[in-house]
Design a protein around this motif. Structure first.
Motif, PDB file in Angstrom:
ATOM      1  N   SER A  48       0.842  -1.202   0.000  1.00 22.25           N
ATOM      2  CA  SER A  48       0.000   0.000   0.000  1.00 22.25           C
ATOM      3  C   SER A  48       0.870   1.243   0.000  1.00 22.25           C
ATOM      4  N   ALA A  49       0.263   2.354  -0.365  1.00 24.57           N
ATOM      5  CA  ALA A  49       0.959   3.643  -0.380  1.00 24.57           C
ATOM      6  C   ALA A  49      -0.071   4.763  -0.321  1.00 24.57           C
ATOM      7  N   ILE A  58      -4.178  10.613  -2.248  1.00 22.60           N
ATOM      8  CA  ILE A  58      -4.451   9.335  -2.905  1.00 22.60           C
ATOM      9  C   ILE A  58      -4.019   8.188  -1.994  1.00 22.60           C
ATOM     10  N   LEU A  59      -4.866   7.178  -1.846  1.00 17.87           N
ATOM     11  CA  LEU A  59      -4.533   5.960  -1.103  1.00 17.87           C
ATOM     12  C   LEU A  59      -4.655   4.773  -2.045  1.00 17.87           C
ATOM     13  N   VAL A  60      -3.617   3.928  -2.084  1.00 16.46           N
ATOM     14  CA  VAL A  60      -3.594   2.759  -2.964  1.00 16.46           C
ATOM     15  C   VAL A  60      -3.294   1.513  -2.143  1.00 16.46           C
ATOM     16  N   GLY A  61      -4.078   0.477  -2.365  1.00 11.33           N
ATOM     17  CA  GLY A  61      -3.826  -0.816  -1.745  1.00 11.33           C
ATOM     18  C   GLY A  61      -3.760  -1.899  -2.812  1.00 11.33           C
ATOM     19  N   VAL A  62      -2.801  -2.810  -2.681  1.00  8.92           N
ATOM     20  CA  VAL A  62      -2.641  -3.908  -3.624  1.00  8.92           C
ATOM     21  C   VAL A  62      -2.918  -5.212  -2.894  1.00  8.92           C
ATOM     22  N   LYS A  63      -3.824  -6.016  -3.446  1.00  7.38           N
ATOM     23  CA  LYS A  63      -4.125  -7.331  -2.879  1.00  7.38           C
ATOM     24  C   LYS A  63      -3.770  -8.403  -3.892  1.00  7.38           C
ATOM     25  N   ALA A  64      -3.000  -9.394  -3.450  1.00  6.65           N
ATOM     26  CA  ALA A  64      -2.611 -10.507  -4.312  1.00  6.65           C
ATOM     27  C   ALA A  64      -3.494 -11.709  -3.994  1.00  6.65           C
ATOM     28  N   ASP A  65      -4.266 -12.150  -4.963  1.00  8.16           N
ATOM     29  CA  ASP A  65      -5.134 -13.324  -4.830  1.00  8.16           C
ATOM     30  C   ASP A  65      -4.820 -14.302  -5.952  1.00  8.16           C
ATOM     31  N   MET A  66      -5.060 -15.580  -5.679  1.00  9.80           N
ATOM     32  CA  MET A  66      -4.833 -16.585  -6.711  1.00  9.80           C
ATOM     33  C   MET A  66      -6.026 -16.652  -7.646  1.00  9.80           C
ATOM     34  N   ALA A 151      -0.561  11.937  -9.779  1.00  9.27           N
ATOM     35  CA  ALA A 151      -0.518  11.543  -8.380  1.00  9.27           C
ATOM     36  C   ALA A 151      -0.917  10.082  -8.204  1.00  9.27           C
ATOM     37  N   VAL A 152      -1.960   9.661  -8.901  1.00 10.46           N
ATOM     38  CA  VAL A 152      -2.406   8.271  -8.801  1.00 10.46           C
ATOM     39  C   VAL A 152      -1.314   7.323  -9.285  1.00 10.46           C
ATOM     40  N   SER A 153      -0.679   7.646 -10.408  1.00  7.73           N
ATOM     41  CA  SER A 153       0.330   6.742 -10.966  1.00  7.73           C
ATOM     42  C   SER A 153       1.546   6.615 -10.055  1.00  7.73           C
ATOM     43  N   ILE A 154       1.941   7.697  -9.398  1.00  5.15           N
ATOM     44  CA  ILE A 154       3.072   7.649  -8.474  1.00  5.15           C
ATOM     45  C   ILE A 154       2.729   6.775  -7.270  1.00  5.15           C
ATOM     46  N   ALA A 155       1.513   6.949  -6.738  1.00  4.31           N
ATOM     47  CA  ALA A 155       1.080   6.137  -5.601  1.00  4.31           C
ATOM     48  C   ALA A 155       0.974   4.665  -5.981  1.00  4.31           C
ATOM     49  N   VAL A 156       0.518   4.371  -7.203  1.00  5.22           N
ATOM     50  CA  VAL A 156       0.405   2.991  -7.668  1.00  5.22           C
ATOM     51  C   VAL A 156       1.782   2.345  -7.757  1.00  5.22           C
TER      52      VAL A 156
END
Length: 290
Positions: A48-49, A58-66, A151-156
């Motif tokens: 996350s960032a 901007i808040l970004v969260g990444v979730k890894a799922d199968m 801003a979104v792309s930097i946070a991503v």
């Protein structure tokens, strides 16, 4: 997004300042404002960032799922973007007011990352054609103060850098494939985001163009170009917005500026993220970028 209401005198002041390469806050045309970047913000995500750029948050969260790979890319994992325009960001987002902007941002990010060099999706495959990691990138616009795409792309990119994916052991038992996901928090793999792009928005104001436009400057802009730029200056996406027209020579000049700024921004961002790991601090400030 609604424009800030400006008088003719204020618009003239902004346009003349841009022509002289001196903007109202003292920046040059290829300078970014200070940014505040934090990573590892959300505990129930793989990465996350959070990025603050002036009034943009901007808040970004990444979730890894199968999941299963797509039929046309059986040897690759998947990357999917979802954008939520919070109603707290601006009254315009109440109800379904932010849907169009959310779709526009997610589609632009998908195009920018849809290249073989942007992110190694092959490393996300567990069993070719059957199982892979799917990275769900959830983006929340907490506050809108201009220059959203950048801003979104930097946070991503920062969130993907922060992402930790558990290692998986594949074994065959009695004709069945067994998958064992490691629960060791240190038995993980990281993504190589060195070549992942950032978005650079170049706004045409008068006869000149600039990056990181403020809300007032966006009100004086009739046309802009959004580019996806890697650390090598490769253009991975390009789109034009606005009702104004752009001369081909202007587009070429804007693209050259975008490449310069994009390379500098990618380099500075990676420096900040690497310093974070060395120092163990989650919060950093990125100063003016040229």
């Amino acid at each position: 997004m609604a424009d800030v209401l400006l008088s003719d005198a204020e618009k003239t002041f902004i346009v003349h300042g841009v022509q002289d390469n001196v903007r109202e806050d003292g920046r040059g045309c290829e300078d970014y404002r200070h940014m505040e970047l934090e990573t590892d913000m959300v505990s129930n995500t793989s990465g996350s960032a959070r990025l603050r750029l002036a009034n943009t948050d901007i808040l970004v969260g990444v979730k890894a799922d199968m999941g299963q790979p797509t039929a046309d890319r059986p040897n690759q994992g998947r990357l999917e973007f979802f954008v939520d325009c919070s109603a707290n960001a601006t009254p315009e987002f109440e109800g379904r007011g932010g849907e169009e902007l959310a779709t526009e941002i997610s589609n632009t990010l998908a195009r920018a990352y849809d290249t073989a060099t942007s992110l190694d999706l092959n490393s996300l495959v567990i069993i070719p054609g059957q199982q892979c990691w799917v990275l769900y990138v959830d983006i929340v616009l907490l506050e809108c103060g201009g220059n959203l795409f950048d801003a979104v792309s930097i946070a991503v990119k920062a969130a993907l850098y922060n992402t930790k994916i558990p290692n998986v052991t594949v074994s065959e038992e009695e004709g069945h494939t067994e998958l064992e996901i490691s629960d060791d928090p240190y038995d993980v793999k990281r993504l190589n985001v060195v070549s992942s792009p950032v978005l650079i928005t170049l706004s045409k104001i008068g006869n000149c163009h600039l990056v990181d436009a403020s809300q007032k400057e966006e009100s004086c802009c009739l046309a802009r170009v959004i580019m996806g730029i890697t650390d090598k200056g490769t253009v991975t996406a390009l789109k034009k917005e606005g009702s104004g027209s752009l001369h081909p020579d202007s587009v070429l000049d804007m693209m050259e500026s975008g490449k310069r700024v994009g390379q500098a921004l990618n380099k500075r961002l990676l420096e900040v993220l690497k310093d974070e790991e060395k120092l163990g601090s989650k919060k950093h400030t990125m100063g003016f970028l040229k």
